[in-house]
Design a protein around this motif. Structure first.
Motif, mmCIF file in Angstrom:
data_model
loop_
_atom_site.group_PDB
_atom_site.id
_atom_site.type_symbol
_atom_site.label_atom_id
_atom_site.label_comp_id
_atom_site.label_asym_id
_atom_site.label_seq_id
_atom_site.Cartn_x
_atom_site.Cartn_y
_atom_site.Cartn_z
ATOM 1 N N LEU A 159 39.505 45.920 50.615
ATOM 2 C CA LEU A 159 39.696 44.729 49.787
ATOM 3 C C LEU A 159 38.403 44.425 49.034
ATOM 4 N N GLY A 160 38.513 44.167 47.733
ATOM 5 C CA GLY A 160 37.315 43.994 46.919
ATOM 6 C C GLY A 160 36.645 45.339 46.730
ATOM 7 N N CYS A 161 37.457 46.348 46.364
ATOM 8 C CA CYS A 161 36.977 47.748 46.367
ATOM 9 C C CYS A 161 36.039 48.053 45.210
ATOM 10 N N ASN A 162 35.963 47.132 44.229
ATOM 11 C CA ASN A 162 35.047 47.299 43.098
ATOM 12 C C ASN A 162 35.255 48.660 42.424
ATOM 13 N N ASP A 163 34.199 49.482 42.283
ATOM 14 C CA ASP A 163 34.368 50.754 41.566
ATOM 15 C C ASP A 163 34.799 51.893 42.503
ATOM 16 N N CYS A 164 35.325 51.521 43.684
ATOM 17 C CA CYS A 164 35.918 52.485 44.628
ATOM 18 C C CYS A 164 34.887 53.402 45.285
ATOM 19 N N ALA A 165 33.638 52.979 45.360
ATOM 20 C CA ALA A 165 32.597 53.823 45.962
ATOM 21 C C ALA A 165 32.914 54.132 47.426
ATOM 22 N N LEU A 166 33.353 53.129 48.185
ATOM 23 C CA LEU A 166 33.684 53.372 49.595
ATOM 24 C C LEU A 166 34.920 54.275 49.704
ATOM 25 N N GLU A 190 31.304 42.589 51.866
ATOM 26 C CA GLU A 190 30.624 41.674 50.940
ATOM 27 C C GLU A 190 31.610 41.103 49.908
ATOM 28 N N LEU A 191 32.707 40.585 50.397
ATOM 29 C CA LEU A 191 33.728 39.975 49.531
ATOM 30 C C LEU A 191 33.837 38.474 49.756
ATOM 31 N N ILE A 192 33.945 38.025 51.009
ATOM 32 C CA ILE A 192 34.336 36.623 51.246
ATOM 33 C C ILE A 192 33.374 35.610 50.634
ATOM 34 N N GLU A 193 32.080 35.964 50.549
ATOM 35 C CA GLU A 193 31.109 35.002 50.012
ATOM 36 C C GLU A 193 31.291 34.763 48.506
ATOM 37 N N HIS A 194 32.180 35.574 47.886
ATOM 38 C CA HIS A 194 32.495 35.359 46.464
ATOM 39 C C HIS A 194 33.698 34.426 46.291
ATOM 40 N N LEU A 195 34.288 33.977 47.402
ATOM 41 C CA LEU A 195 35.478 33.116 47.333
ATOM 42 C C LEU A 195 35.094 31.661 47.595
ATOM 43 N N GLN A 196 35.786 30.742 46.911
ATOM 44 C CA GLN A 196 35.656 29.329 47.252
ATOM 45 C C GLN A 196 36.197 29.161 48.669
ATOM 46 N N LEU A 197 35.706 28.134 49.380
ATOM 47 C CA LEU A 197 36.098 27.995 50.783
ATOM 48 C C LEU A 197 37.607 27.869 50.981
ATOM 49 N N GLU A 198 38.294 27.191 50.049
ATOM 50 C CA GLU A 198 39.759 27.090 50.237
ATOM 51 C C GLU A 198 40.417 28.461 50.062
ATOM 52 N N HIS A 232 37.915 61.923 54.657
ATOM 53 C CA HIS A 232 38.290 61.802 56.069
ATOM 54 C C HIS A 232 39.785 61.995 56.188
ATOM 55 N N ARG A 233 40.149 63.269 56.418
ATOM 56 C CA ARG A 233 41.540 63.620 56.254
ATOM 57 C C ARG A 233 42.463 63.145 57.369
ATOM 58 N N VAL A 234 41.975 62.337 58.289
ATOM 59 C CA VAL A 234 42.926 61.701 59.214
ATOM 60 C C VAL A 234 43.690 60.619 58.457
ATOM 61 N N ILE A 235 43.067 60.126 57.369
ATOM 62 C CA ILE A 235 43.695 59.037 56.614
ATOM 63 C C ILE A 235 44.839 59.586 55.767
ATOM 64 N N GLU A 236 45.995 58.939 55.858
ATOM 65 C CA GLU A 236 47.167 59.376 55.089
ATOM 66 C C GLU A 236 47.437 58.469 53.900
ATOM 67 N N LEU A 237 47.070 57.179 54.057
ATOM 68 C CA LEU A 237 47.235 56.244 52.950
ATOM 69 C C LEU A 237 45.944 55.453 52.800
ATOM 70 N N LEU A 238 45.351 55.578 51.603
ATOM 71 C CA LEU A 238 44.089 54.918 51.319
ATOM 72 C C LEU A 238 44.336 54.007 50.127
ATOM 73 N N ALA A 239 44.159 52.691 50.334
ATOM 74 C CA ALA A 239 44.440 51.765 49.239
ATOM 75 C C ALA A 239 43.200 50.955 48.921
ATOM 76 N N GLY A 240 43.122 50.496 47.680
ATOM 77 C CA GLY A 240 42.030 49.630 47.255
ATOM 78 C C GLY A 240 42.616 48.472 46.471
ATOM 79 N N VAL A 241 42.026 47.297 46.653
ATOM 80 C CA VAL A 241 42.470 46.107 45.919
ATOM 81 C C VAL A 241 41.243 45.423 45.345
ATOM 82 N N ASP A 242 41.297 45.064 44.065
ATOM 83 C CA ASP A 242 40.239 44.235 43.489
ATOM 84 C C ASP A 242 40.873 43.335 42.440
ATOM 85 N N ILE A 243 40.271 42.166 42.272
ATOM 86 C CA ILE A 243 40.814 41.216 41.299
ATOM 87 C C ILE A 243 40.519 41.673 39.869
#
Ligand code: SAM
Length: 233
Positions: A26-33, A104-112, A40-51
């Protein structure tokens, strides 16, 4: 290594140990991670989300298969999906994953919006495990020349006590256990000041049984996120 790489390496180590099949950043930005995780080929589904779709788009084609992927195929196919969307909204395509990372995503969100994020991640996505990292304000006095927050877009920076109290509430409400750790430290100081980036590693509590699931969730599809890129290896 620089701090951001230490955070990614922390995730990679976790993946090596826990072998999750479905991972979303979540908050994958430019997908570096994600680019590191795709090896890591144990992973079968790799998803990224960014606003922000423009930051995702910048390097997303670097996630396409390269010749070595065909020479050393994994045991099962790998699917990569990138979505433009907000972590404050539920999307049924990102449910029931083995691992959610939020670096390093949550600190970019308003508390609500942190409250919405918490409900979306732990109440709705309900992953087996989650890795949440955020700056540790207790460490800030050790950063030379820092006045105020570490980044102009930060809405808050939590002390260890604040982060712990948020995390422990998550555990009580949603049936998780948490382990506190971090990356970036000054030898001998970690007891009181902690790490530069604090990390909570959450595991769904087995004793709680299956994730809470409202009957309406089973039938209802929410698909507010926009699929920007999909590749199957
Ligand atoms: N996780 C990456 C890393 O560790 O290098 C990027 C961290 S960057 C500081 C925060 C990212 O979160 C940005 O790419 C930003 O666009 C994204 N973001 C901010 N608010 C968001 C939201 N409500 N939903 C999804 N992503 C969001």
């Amino acid at each position: 290594p620089p701090l951001y790489l230490q955070r990614y390496e922390f995730v990679i180590d976790f993946v090596n140990k826990n072998q999750p099949k479905k991972v979303v950043d979540l908050g994958c930005n430019d997908c570096a991670l994600l680019r590191m995780l795709k090896f890591h080929r144990v992973i079968e589904l790799l998803a990224g989300v960014d606003i922000k779709s423009d930051v995702i788009r910048k390097k997303m084609y670097a996630l396409a298969p390269i010749p070595i992927d065909y020479l050393q195929p994994g045991e099962s196919p790998l699917t990569i999906e990138l979505y433009q969307g907000s972590v404050t909204e539920r999307d049924s395509r990102i449910k029931g994953f083995d691992l959610v990372t939020s670096i390093e995503l949550i600190e970019h969100l308003q508390l609500e919006d942190v409250s919405r994020f918490t409900e979306v991640v732990f109440g709705y996505m309900a992953p087996v495990a989650a890795i949440i990292s955020t700056p540790n304000a207790d460490f800030n006095p050790l950063l030379p020349g820092l006045t105020g927050f570490r980044h102009y877009d930060h809405k808050f920076e939590w002390t260890q006590a604040q982060f712990h109290s948020w995390a422990l509430k998550v555990c009580r409400e949603f049936g998780y256990v948490v382990e506190f750790t971090g990356v970036g430290q000054i030898p001998g100081q970690e007891e009181s000041i902690g790490f530069c980036s604090q990390i909570g590693v959450f595991h769904r509590d087995r004793l709680e049984g299956d994730a809470p699931c409202q009957p309406s969730d089973v039938t209802k599809e929410h698909i507010p996120y926009r699929l920007l890129y999909k590749v199957v290896y």
